[in-house]
Motif scaffolding. Structure first.
Motif, mmCIF file in Angstrom:
data_model
loop_
_atom_site.group_PDB
_atom_site.id
_atom_site.type_symbol
_atom_site.label_atom_id
_atom_site.label_comp_id
_atom_site.label_asym_id
_atom_site.label_seq_id
_atom_site.Cartn_x
_atom_site.Cartn_y
_atom_site.Cartn_z
ATOM 1 N N VAL A 262 9.712 1.447 1.726
ATOM 2 C CA VAL A 262 8.623 1.981 0.529
ATOM 3 C C VAL A 262 7.638 2.889 1.389
ATOM 4 O O VAL A 262 7.302 4.086 1.144
ATOM 5 C CB VAL A 262 8.103 0.785 -0.085
ATOM 6 C CG1 VAL A 262 6.940 1.645 -0.897
ATOM 7 C CG2 VAL A 262 8.914 0.080 -0.822
ATOM 8 N N ARG A 275 -1.323 6.046 -6.984
ATOM 9 C CA ARG A 275 -0.166 5.439 -7.598
ATOM 10 C C ARG A 275 0.885 5.125 -6.213
ATOM 11 O O ARG A 275 1.460 4.084 -6.456
ATOM 12 C CB ARG A 275 0.633 6.625 -8.011
ATOM 13 C CG ARG A 275 1.759 6.353 -8.817
ATOM 14 C CD ARG A 275 2.184 7.450 -9.599
ATOM 15 N NE ARG A 275 3.413 7.146 -10.319
ATOM 16 C CZ ARG A 275 4.194 7.931 -11.098
ATOM 17 N NH1 ARG A 275 3.597 9.226 -11.267
ATOM 18 N NH2 ARG A 275 5.318 7.453 -11.602
ATOM 19 N N SER A 276 0.943 5.751 -5.166
ATOM 20 C CA SER A 276 1.841 5.523 -4.062
ATOM 21 C C SER A 276 1.206 4.303 -3.606
ATOM 22 O O SER A 276 2.197 3.218 -3.143
ATOM 23 C CB SER A 276 1.932 6.688 -3.169
ATOM 24 O OG SER A 276 2.432 7.705 -3.401
ATOM 25 N N ARG A 277 0.194 3.931 -3.260
ATOM 26 C CA ARG A 277 -0.548 2.879 -2.637
ATOM 27 C C ARG A 277 -0.079 1.404 -3.637
ATOM 28 O O ARG A 277 0.103 0.361 -3.309
ATOM 29 C CB ARG A 277 -1.919 2.888 -2.652
ATOM 30 C CG ARG A 277 -2.428 3.745 -1.400
ATOM 31 C CD ARG A 277 -3.762 4.018 -1.384
ATOM 32 N NE ARG A 277 -4.290 4.814 -0.085
ATOM 33 C CZ ARG A 277 -4.339 4.761 1.130
ATOM 34 N NH1 ARG A 277 -4.574 3.457 1.518
ATOM 35 N NH2 ARG A 277 -4.778 5.669 1.818
ATOM 36 N N ARG A 279 2.400 1.143 -5.628
ATOM 37 C CA ARG A 279 3.739 0.823 -5.636
ATOM 38 C C ARG A 279 4.031 0.162 -4.261
ATOM 39 O O ARG A 279 4.750 -1.063 -4.233
ATOM 40 C CB ARG A 279 4.643 2.130 -5.484
ATOM 41 C CG ARG A 279 4.724 2.855 -6.957
ATOM 42 C CD ARG A 279 5.613 3.958 -6.532
ATOM 43 N NE ARG A 279 6.790 3.959 -6.134
ATOM 44 C CZ ARG A 279 7.767 4.490 -5.601
ATOM 45 N NH1 ARG A 279 7.281 5.699 -5.025
ATOM 46 N NH2 ARG A 279 8.912 4.361 -5.499
ATOM 47 N N GLU A 282 2.940 -3.453 -4.490
ATOM 48 C CA GLU A 282 3.972 -4.513 -5.304
ATOM 49 C C GLU A 282 4.815 -5.047 -4.663
ATOM 50 O O GLU A 282 5.251 -6.458 -4.693
ATOM 51 C CB GLU A 282 4.859 -3.603 -6.174
ATOM 52 C CG GLU A 282 3.910 -2.835 -7.450
ATOM 53 C CD GLU A 282 4.813 -2.068 -8.398
ATOM 54 O OE1 GLU A 282 6.037 -1.895 -8.040
ATOM 55 O OE2 GLU A 282 4.315 -1.393 -9.265
ATOM 56 N N ALA A 303 11.838 -0.760 -3.529
ATOM 57 C CA ALA A 303 11.864 0.686 -4.321
ATOM 58 C C ALA A 303 12.130 1.764 -3.921
ATOM 59 O O ALA A 303 12.544 2.285 -2.705
ATOM 60 C CB ALA A 303 10.198 0.765 -4.642
ATOM 61 N N SER A 305 12.720 5.569 -2.529
ATOM 62 C CA SER A 305 11.981 6.141 -1.825
ATOM 63 C C SER A 305 11.862 7.871 -2.126
ATOM 64 O O SER A 305 11.393 8.546 -1.648
ATOM 65 C CB SER A 305 12.226 6.351 -0.307
ATOM 66 O OG SER A 305 13.523 6.560 -0.244
#
Length: 305
Positions: A262, A275-277, A279, A282, A303, A305
Motif C-alpha cells: 500500500v 484518503r490515501s492515509r 487506506r 486500514e 489494497a 496500488s
C-alpha cells in the motif's frame, strides 16, 4: 531493547525473501540492508543511552526510555507516514536508503503488534516473585530473540563475531553515529508525529551504545546472555501448546508486506492525501501494539496500488 535482536533478524528474513516485496522496496533492502536495520532498531535504540552507553541495555532497566515509549505508543504510524512522504519527495536522504529505512521501521511495527498478545499473556503467567513487569518482559523478549535466531541459523548465537554483524545498523562498522541525512529524516518525522525529537548527539550516543553492546555480546562475555543449558524451562516461553512465537513473527512479516504494498503505491503516486492515509490506516491503524494486535488468522489482503 530485548526484542531488538528479534526485530533485526526479522528484517534479515524479510530481505532474504525480497521477491515478495514491491520492487522498489526489494531493491532498497537489498542495497541498503543496514538502513533497514536502523529503521527496525530505532524504537529500541534509546535503551542504549545513559551515563555509560550500552550498560543499561546489558543489565536492563526499570522502565522503557522516553523516546522508546513515544515511538511505540504515541503515533508510530504517523511517524512512518511522514517519513514516507519525505522519501517520496526526495528529501533528506537518498531514495533507496529512505525506502530501506521505511521497510525496517514498518517491520518492527508489525512484528511488535503480532508479538504483543503473547508478551502480555506470558508476562502475567511467568512473572517471578519480586520481578517487575518490565524486567519480566525483557527476560521473555530476550529469550524469544535467541530462540528465533537459533531456529533460523542454528548453532551458537552469542559470543561469536556473527552476532556483531547482525547488530550492524550503519554502512561502516565502528563507534560512529548515524549520518546527518538519516538523522534529519527521523528528526522531521518525529517532530511532525510526536511533537518532539531527540538531538543528533542523543541518537549518536544510542548508536555508539549499540555498537559497544555488540562488541560485548560477540565476545566471551556474550555467554552470560546465552540461553541456559537447561532449555526446556525456557522453551515454553517460545513454543508451547497455544503459543508459537515463530508463527507470530511470520504474521507480522505478512502484514509488513501488505503495508509496504500500500505504501509503495502512495510513494509512486506521490499521494499522501487524507484518503490515501485512511487506506493505509486500514492496514495499520494508529496506536500502540497493545491496542492494535495482529493475529495470524486475521491477515488482511493488500489494497490495490
Amino acid at each position: 531493547m530485548p526484542a531488538l535482536l528479534l526485530h533485526l533478524t526479522a528484517v534479515d528474513r524479510l530481505a532474504a525473501h525480497a521477491s515478495t516485496l514491491p520492487p522498489e522496496f526489494a531493491r532498497a533492502i537489498g542495497e541498503d540492508l543496514e538502513y533497514a536495520r536502523f529503521g527496525a532498531a530505532l524504537p529500541d535504540l534509546p535503551w542504549f543511552g545513559g551515563l555509560v552507553v550500552g550498560f543499561q541495555a546489558w543489565h536492563g532497566r526499570s522502565e522503557a526510555p522516553h523516546f522508546s515509549r513515544l515511538l511505540r505508543e504515541k503515533a508510530p504510524v504517523a511517524f512512518g507516514l511522514k517519513a514516507a512522504e519525505l522519501v517520496a519527495n526526495g528529501a533528506l536522504v537518498g531514495t533507496e536508503a529512505g525506502l530501506a529505512f521505511l521497510a525496517g521501521y514498518l517491520t518492527q511495527v508489525c512484528v511488535s503488534r503480532a508479538l504483543e498478545p503473547i508478551a502480555a499473556r506470558l508476562t502475567v503467567s511467568h512473572r517471578q516473585q519480586g520481578e517487575s513487569e518490565t524486567a519480566c518482559r525483557q527476560r521473555i523478549e530476550w529469550t524469544w530473540s535467541l530462540f528465533y535466531l537459533e531456529e533460523l541459523h542454528g548453532g551458537a548465537t552469542v559470543a561469536t563475531t556473527a552476532i556483531r554483524a547482525r547488530l550492524q545498523i550503519r554502512k561502516a562498522s565502528g563507534p560512529r553515529g548515524i549520518g546527518r541525512g538519516m538523522y534529519e529524516l527521523m528528526r522531521v518525522s518525529s517532530n511532525e508525529a510526536l511533537a518532539e525529537a531527540p538531538t543528533k548527539a542523543q541518537v549518536d550516543g544510542w548508536v555508539r551504545g549499540l555498537y559497544l553492546f555488540s562488541l560485548a555480546l560477540s565476545s566471551p562475555l556474550g555467554r552470560l546472555k546465552a540461553l541456559p543449558a537447561a532449555r526446556l524451562s525456557v522453551r515454553e516461553l517460545y513454543r508451547a501448546p497455544g503459543l508459537d512465537v515463530w508463527s507470530a513473527v511470520e504474521a507480522g512479516l505478512a502484514r509488513t508486506r501488505i503495508a509496504l504494498t500500500v505504501l509503495g503505491g502512495m510513494i509512486r503516486r506521490g499521494s499522501f492525501t487524507a484518503r490515501s492515509r485512511a487506506r493505509f490506516l486500514e492496514v495499520l491503524p494508529e496506536g500502540s501494539p497493545a491496542a492494535n494486535p495482529i493475529f495470524p488468522e486475521l491477515q488482511a489482503q493488500p489494497a490495490a496500488s
